[in-house]
Design an enzyme around this catalytic site. Structure first.
Site, mmCIF file in Angstrom:
data_model
loop_
_atom_site.group_PDB
_atom_site.id
_atom_site.type_symbol
_atom_site.label_atom_id
_atom_site.label_comp_id
_atom_site.label_asym_id
_atom_site.label_seq_id
_atom_site.Cartn_x
_atom_site.Cartn_y
_atom_site.Cartn_z
ATOM 1 N N HIS A 1 -19.969 -135.611 19.617
ATOM 2 C CA HIS A 1 -20.626 -136.834 19.138
ATOM 3 C C HIS A 1 -20.762 -137.791 20.326
ATOM 4 O O HIS A 1 -19.930 -137.768 21.233
ATOM 5 C CB HIS A 1 -19.717 -137.438 18.063
ATOM 6 C CG HIS A 1 -20.302 -138.580 17.291
ATOM 7 N ND1 HIS A 1 -20.345 -139.861 17.786
ATOM 8 C CD2 HIS A 1 -20.851 -138.645 16.054
ATOM 9 C CE1 HIS A 1 -20.883 -140.662 16.886
ATOM 10 N NE2 HIS A 1 -21.203 -139.955 15.826
ATOM 11 N N ASP B 1 -10.890 -134.868 18.644
ATOM 12 C CA ASP B 1 -11.652 -135.819 17.835
ATOM 13 C C ASP B 1 -11.636 -135.274 16.409
ATOM 14 O O ASP B 1 -12.352 -134.321 16.080
ATOM 15 C CB ASP B 1 -13.077 -135.944 18.381
ATOM 16 C CG ASP B 1 -13.960 -136.784 17.465
ATOM 17 O OD1 ASP B 1 -13.494 -137.214 16.395
ATOM 18 O OD2 ASP B 1 -15.134 -137.003 17.824
ATOM 19 N N GLN C 1 -14.168 -135.343 11.847
ATOM 20 C CA GLN C 1 -14.711 -134.463 10.801
ATOM 21 C C GLN C 1 -13.714 -133.397 10.354
ATOM 22 O O GLN C 1 -14.094 -132.485 9.611
ATOM 23 C CB GLN C 1 -16.001 -133.785 11.298
ATOM 24 C CG GLN C 1 -17.111 -134.745 11.675
ATOM 25 C CD GLN C 1 -17.674 -135.522 10.487
ATOM 26 O OE1 GLN C 1 -17.403 -135.199 9.321
ATOM 27 N NE2 GLN C 1 -18.462 -136.536 10.776
ATOM 28 N N LYS D 1 -14.348 -142.135 6.769
ATOM 29 C CA LYS D 1 -14.782 -140.756 6.526
ATOM 30 C C LYS D 1 -13.763 -139.996 5.673
ATOM 31 O O LYS D 1 -13.986 -138.856 5.307
ATOM 32 C CB LYS D 1 -15.008 -140.021 7.852
ATOM 33 C CG LYS D 1 -16.197 -140.566 8.650
ATOM 34 C CD LYS D 1 -16.426 -139.713 9.875
ATOM 35 C CE LYS D 1 -17.295 -140.380 10.921
ATOM 36 N NZ LYS D 1 -18.717 -140.467 10.549
ATOM 37 N N CYS E 1 -26.289 -138.422 16.288
ATOM 38 C CA CYS E 1 -25.452 -138.911 17.404
ATOM 39 C C CYS E 1 -24.944 -137.757 18.257
ATOM 40 O O CYS E 1 -23.788 -137.768 18.713
ATOM 41 C CB CYS E 1 -24.283 -139.747 16.913
ATOM 42 S SG CYS E 1 -24.795 -141.235 16.093
HETATM 43 N N1 PLP Z 1 -16.821 -138.126 16.268
HETATM 44 C C1 PLP Z 1 -17.384 -137.368 15.317
HETATM 45 C C2 PLP Z 1 -17.230 -135.882 15.363
HETATM 46 C C3 PLP Z 1 -18.115 -137.971 14.296
HETATM 47 O O1 PLP Z 1 -18.678 -137.220 13.349
HETATM 48 C C4 PLP Z 1 -18.231 -139.383 14.269
HETATM 49 C C5 PLP Z 1 -19.041 -140.052 13.231
HETATM 50 O O2 PLP Z 1 -19.943 -139.488 12.667
HETATM 51 C C6 PLP Z 1 -17.610 -140.129 15.268
HETATM 52 C C7 PLP Z 1 -16.909 -139.464 16.256
HETATM 53 C C8 PLP Z 1 -17.678 -141.623 15.291
HETATM 54 O O3 PLP Z 1 -17.028 -142.151 14.182
HETATM 55 P P1 PLP Z 1 -17.074 -143.706 13.865
HETATM 56 O O4 PLP Z 1 -18.525 -144.092 13.850
HETATM 57 O O5 PLP Z 1 -16.421 -143.830 12.535
HETATM 58 O O6 PLP Z 1 -16.332 -144.416 14.934
#
Ligand code: PLP
Length: 404
Positions: free
Chosen positions: A122, A199, A202, A225, A363
């Site tokens: 991401h 990370d 998900q 999430k 993203c």
């Molecule tokens: N990393 C992953 C794999 C994600 O799917 C997301 C959000 O979709 C993020 C990071 C960023 O999360 P946040 O926008 O809640 O900070």
């Protein structure tokens, strides 16, 4: 035991209509809906407990502080951290990743040092490292993937050098649903003397994540999430690492003593929590974690995997369907394109049928480039979705297809 009808009653929004059609909410990778208990916890705290934490001697402040620190303990148990000192509250995954890039980067990385990312990250796990590259001249290396969406682990091993300090990889891809073998990857990183960040944005919502079992050095995730509120998230960090990292921001809460000449910092985890924390959010997040714990993370995982398998099977019935990410055991995300229908058109027309999906680059533009597309449509599942909703999606896509 896993009674979907009852579970759906916990989420009032699922009962609403959009464009006079029942809502089919399949944008859970972006954010999940909130069970009644989470919304009520927020209201209840504002109605009857609200006071700033850690500061007051008075009753309400102490009660709010207890809720906030109890929440930290519940997060600790949920991810099986060794101590609550390893649980830092942030605004979400993005802030957690920026904190590590800034603070770990400050303490551990020099010009020419290397950080390994993967092609399916991401943007939140790419851009902070690029900002650091601009500041410090670090080197970013990228793990490629194969056609079905598995990271190339043989190439991964070849990326290490004596300058490799950190590997940062998504546990689950928010586009492909690939569940990366982070336990094995962390072992490899440690073998080469590098640290390992997962990370978990998900993964934490979908199956049991145990930081001691993964043996990761950092884990990040977002409250919103995992059925909690927006604006709260978590950075887990191994205590001895966090001890060696400087504060990320300065302000109240994170100090032990301030003079104009010299300031000393609070102990962990407060050193990383400048300013009034989102103490209502932390409590509501803990309520959300209790909620999924009551349902059983294994039950949730089994339900969502079955739903994903079913969705993949049904999607293959559709003419000109191109699915992205066909790994074994993939998690609750199905990304696709249909013929040359623009994903935005697909998403807009499905929306008119009451079906909420995501369209665009998700993203993850480097991943889009790897797949040779500008964008994709994405349906993502949560603990409350049903096979009937998958059927509505499939029929909706077929209908849009016919229109083109
Ligand atoms: N990393 C992953 C794999 C994600 O799917 C997301 C959000 O979709 C993020 C990071 C960023 O999360 P946040 O926008 O809640 O900070």
């Amino acid at each position: 035991m896993y009674n979907l009808e009852e579970i759906r009653q916990d989420f009032p929004i699922l009962g609403r209509q959009v464009y006079n059609r029942p809502l089919v909410y399949l944008d859970n990778a972006a954010t999940t809906q909130k069970p009644r208990c989470v919304v009520e916890a927020i209201a209840e705290e504002y109605y009857s407990v609200n006071a700033n934490v850690h500061r007051g001697v008075h009753y309400l402040s102490q009660q709010a502080t207890d809720l906030h620190e109890d929440a930290r303990n519940r997060v600790k148990d949920f991810i099986n951290a060794r101590s609550a000192a390893e649980v830092v509250f942030t605004r979400g995954t993005t802030e957690s990743l920026n904190l590590v890039a800034a603070s770990f980067g400050e303490a551990f990385l020099k010009e020419g040092d290397e950080v390994i990312l993967s092609v399916m990250e991401h943007h939140s796990n790419i851009v902070p490292w690029q900002l650091l590259r601009e500041r410090k001249g670090i080197v970013i290396k990228v793990i490629p993937m194969d056609e079905v969406g598995n990271l190339c682990l043989d190439v991964y091993e070849t990326l290490f050098s004596e300058r490799t300090k950190l590997v940062c990889v998504a546990h689950v891809s928010n586009v492909l649903g690939t569940v990366n073998p982070v336990e094995e990857m962390a072992r490899t990183a440690h073998k080469y003397g590098a640290f390992f960040l997962v990370d978990g944005a998900q993964s934490v919502p979908h199956f049991k994540v145990d930081v001691q079992q993964l043996n990761c050095d950092f884990l990040t995730f977002s409250g919103h999430k995992v059925y909690g509120p927006t604006g709260i998230g978590v950075l887990y960090g191994r205590e001895e690492l966090l001890e060696r990292m400087p504060p990320y921001q300065g302000g109240g809460e994170m100090i032990a003593r301030v003079t104009f000449e010299h300031t000393t910092y609070e102990r962990l985890p407060y050193k990383f929590e400048a300013g009034t924390p989102d103490y209502v959010g932390s409590h509501a997040l803990a309520v959300a974690l209790d909620y999924v714990t009551r349902l059983g993370m294994d039950n949730i995982a089994a339900h969502e995997r079955e739903l994903t398998r079913y969705a993949m099977k049904r999607m293959r019935e559709i003419d000109s369907m191109k699915l992205y990410g066909e790994t074994v055991g993939k998690d609750a995300v199905v990304a696709f394109n249909v013929g040359d229908i623009h994903p935005l058109d697909l998403g807009t027309l499905l929306d008119r049928l009451g079906i909420a999906i995501r369209t665009g680059h998700h993203c993850a533009q480097p991943l889009m480039a790897r797949c040779g597309v500008e964008g994709m449509a994405r349906a993502s599942f949560a603990l409350y979705n049903t096979k009937e909703e998958v059927d509505v999606l499939v029929e909706g896509i077929k209908r849009v297809s016919r229109m083109f």
